[in-house]
Enzyme design. Sequence first.
Site, PDB file in Angstrom:
ATOM      1  N   ASP A  97       0.806  -1.227   0.000  1.00 22.20           N
ATOM      2  CA  ASP A  97       0.000   0.000   0.000  1.00 22.20           C
ATOM      3  C   ASP A  97       0.838   1.276   0.000  1.00 22.20           C
ATOM      4  O   ASP A  97       0.399   2.301   0.493  1.00 22.20           O
ATOM      5  CB  ASP A  97      -0.968  -0.007   1.190  1.00 22.20           C
ATOM      6  CG  ASP A  97      -0.247   0.031   2.533  1.00 22.20           C
ATOM      7  OD1 ASP A  97       0.973  -0.228   2.562  1.00 22.20           O
ATOM      8  OD2 ASP A  97      -0.883   0.352   3.553  1.00 22.20           O
ATOM      9  N   LYS A 137     -16.726  -5.588   7.118  1.00 21.30           N
ATOM     10  CA  LYS A 137     -16.018  -5.834   8.380  1.00 21.30           C
ATOM     11  C   LYS A 137     -17.024  -5.751   9.538  1.00 21.30           C
ATOM     12  O   LYS A 137     -18.066  -5.107   9.408  1.00 21.30           O
ATOM     13  CB  LYS A 137     -14.935  -4.775   8.565  1.00 21.30           C
ATOM     14  CG  LYS A 137     -13.726  -4.997   7.682  1.00 21.30           C
ATOM     15  CD  LYS A 137     -12.549  -4.180   8.204  1.00 21.30           C
ATOM     16  CE  LYS A 137     -11.269  -4.614   7.533  1.00 21.30           C
ATOM     17  NZ  LYS A 137     -10.095  -3.872   8.030  1.00 21.30           N
ATOM     18  N   GLU A 164      -2.398  -0.231  -4.353  1.00 24.24           N
ATOM     19  CA  GLU A 164      -3.640  -0.613  -3.653  1.00 24.24           C
ATOM     20  C   GLU A 164      -4.775   0.256  -4.189  1.00 24.24           C
ATOM     21  O   GLU A 164      -4.675   1.488  -4.180  1.00 24.24           O
ATOM     22  CB  GLU A 164      -3.504  -0.389  -2.147  1.00 24.24           C
ATOM     23  CG  GLU A 164      -4.767  -0.825  -1.400  1.00 24.24           C
ATOM     24  CD  GLU A 164      -4.749  -0.455   0.085  1.00 24.24           C
ATOM     25  OE1 GLU A 164      -4.462  -1.331   0.908  1.00 24.24           O
ATOM     26  OE2 GLU A 164      -5.024   0.717   0.398  1.00 24.24           O
TER      27      GLU A 164
HETATM   28  P1  0O2 Z   1      -4.946   4.535   6.217  1.00 20.11           P
HETATM   29  O1  0O2 Z   1      -4.662   5.554   7.258  1.00 20.11           O
HETATM   30  O2  0O2 Z   1      -6.261   4.784   5.512  1.00 20.11           O
HETATM   31  O3  0O2 Z   1      -3.827   4.311   5.237  1.00 20.11           O
HETATM   32  P2  0O2 Z   1      -2.804  -3.526   5.741  1.00 20.11           P
HETATM   33  O4  0O2 Z   1      -3.178  -2.451   6.763  1.00 20.11           O
HETATM   34  O5  0O2 Z   1      -2.987  -3.039   4.314  1.00 20.11           O
HETATM   35  O6  0O2 Z   1      -1.470  -4.082   5.966  1.00 20.11           O
HETATM   36  P3  0O2 Z   1      -5.233  -4.944   6.007  1.00 20.11           P
HETATM   37  O7  0O2 Z   1      -5.844  -4.254   7.178  1.00 20.11           O
HETATM   38  O8  0O2 Z   1      -5.482  -6.393   5.870  1.00 20.11           O
HETATM   39  O9  0O2 Z   1      -3.689  -4.756   5.970  1.00 20.11           O
HETATM   40  O10 0O2 Z   1      -5.668  -4.238   4.670  1.00 20.11           O
HETATM   41  P4  0O2 Z   1      -7.113  -3.817   4.277  1.00 20.11           P
HETATM   42  O11 0O2 Z   1      -8.137  -4.515   5.082  1.00 20.11           O
HETATM   43  O12 0O2 Z   1      -7.169  -3.983   2.787  1.00 20.11           O
HETATM   44  O13 0O2 Z   1      -7.147  -2.286   4.679  1.00 20.11           O
HETATM   45  C1  0O2 Z   1      -6.286  -1.375   4.131  1.00 20.11           C
HETATM   46  C2  0O2 Z   1      -6.877   0.027   4.142  1.00 20.11           C
HETATM   47  O14 0O2 Z   1      -8.309  -0.005   3.994  1.00 20.11           O
HETATM   48  C3  0O2 Z   1      -6.674   0.804   5.437  1.00 20.11           C
HETATM   49  O15 0O2 Z   1      -5.413   1.398   5.407  1.00 20.11           O
HETATM   50  C4  0O2 Z   1      -7.808   1.826   5.363  1.00 20.11           C
HETATM   51  O16 0O2 Z   1      -7.517   2.855   4.427  1.00 20.11           O
HETATM   52  C5  0O2 Z   1      -8.927   0.993   4.784  1.00 20.11           C
HETATM   53  N1  0O2 Z   1      -9.679   0.314   5.865  1.00 20.11           N
HETATM   54  C6  0O2 Z   1      -9.689  -1.005   6.161  1.00 20.11           C
HETATM   55  N2  0O2 Z   1     -10.477  -1.271   7.183  1.00 20.11           N
HETATM   56  C7  0O2 Z   1     -11.032  -0.098   7.558  1.00 20.11           C
HETATM   57  C8  0O2 Z   1     -11.978   0.264   8.580  1.00 20.11           C
HETATM   58  O17 0O2 Z   1     -12.474  -0.550   9.353  1.00 20.11           O
HETATM   59  N3  0O2 Z   1     -12.306   1.595   8.665  1.00 20.11           N
HETATM   60  C9  0O2 Z   1     -11.794   2.536   7.826  1.00 20.11           C
HETATM   61  N4  0O2 Z   1     -12.174   3.800   7.993  1.00 20.11           N
HETATM   62  N5  0O2 Z   1     -10.884   2.216   6.862  1.00 20.11           N
HETATM   63  C10 0O2 Z   1     -10.511   0.925   6.729  1.00 20.11           C
HETATM   64  P5  0O2 Z   1      -4.683   1.764   6.758  1.00 20.11           P
HETATM   65  O18 0O2 Z   1      -3.232   1.747   6.460  1.00 20.11           O
HETATM   66  O19 0O2 Z   1      -5.165   0.900   7.886  1.00 20.11           O
HETATM   67  O20 0O2 Z   1      -5.159   3.213   7.063  1.00 20.11           O
END
Ligand code: 0O2
Length: 225
Positions: A97, A137, A164
């Site tokens: 990402d 989720k 991403e």
């Molecule tokens: P930011 O600050 O937005 O960059 P990863 O974190 O990618 O290593 P994960 O959690 O398996 O692993 O990836 P996923 O589920 O694809 O989520 C990646 C991104 O999706 C997050 O980046 C958020 O931008 C968004 N996201 C996922 N879950 C949620 C949620 O419950 N609420 C909100 N508001 N956004 C979500 P980051 O880096 O966590 O945050």
Amino acid sequence: MKEEIAVELLDELLPADPEERTKALEDLDVLLMRYESAIREIRTKFEILNDELSLSGHQNPIASISSRRKTLSGILEKLKRQGFPLTLESIEENLTDVAGIRIICSFMDDIYKVAKMLQQQDDITVLLVKDYIAKPKPNGYRSYHMIVEVPVFFSNEKKSMKVEVQIRTIAMDFWANLEHRMRYKKDIEAADEIIDELKECADNIAATDTKMMIIREKIRAIKPN
Ligand code: 0O2
């Protein structure tokens, strides 16, 4: 390198020898520039799809596009948090990402339409799909995520870069932005109540998104006088 970054993280990433350090800094700049180029490639693909679809009688399926390259601090902190080595190779190997693009659609079915159109392009490799619309989720988060690889052509080489892609409706985006603020306020007293309220809003938003598609179809079916 223009970004502010914690010295200890930079020291862990870069060699101590001044000459090697200068070379590593140059390599780092190149790597970050490559991620920014990959974002531009993917953004252009979505812009072209949107322009074409709007000409062929559809309303513009994409309401807006935003993108960001993770900051160097964000990159190194994430590597550290996840226990990966702090090296340039590790950034490419372990993070998916660094380059991020967010596509906001008006209607839910447009999400799948534009996602499929990108997936079908023969220079795109889809590495991972997470459909948080089909499977939200537990907190109510909905969005369609893909990790894709796109080739980017530079002066004397071609590099495959990971990006991403998050695709969601305007309403899902509204919700995610508000919920994101909660993450930094975990300890407040009202947290449980707010979490429940957010979940309720997420479900209402999903129902409204579905209803909006139905209304759009009814409007489309109206024959002009
Ligand atoms: P930011 O600050 O937005 O960059 P990863 O974190 O990618 O290593 P994960 O959690 O398996 O692993 O990836 P996923 O589920 O694809 O989520 C990646 C991104 O999706 C997050 O980046 C958020 O931008 C968004 N996201 C996922 N879950 C949620 C949620 O419950 N609420 C909100 N508001 N956004 C979500 P980051 O880096 O966590 O945050």
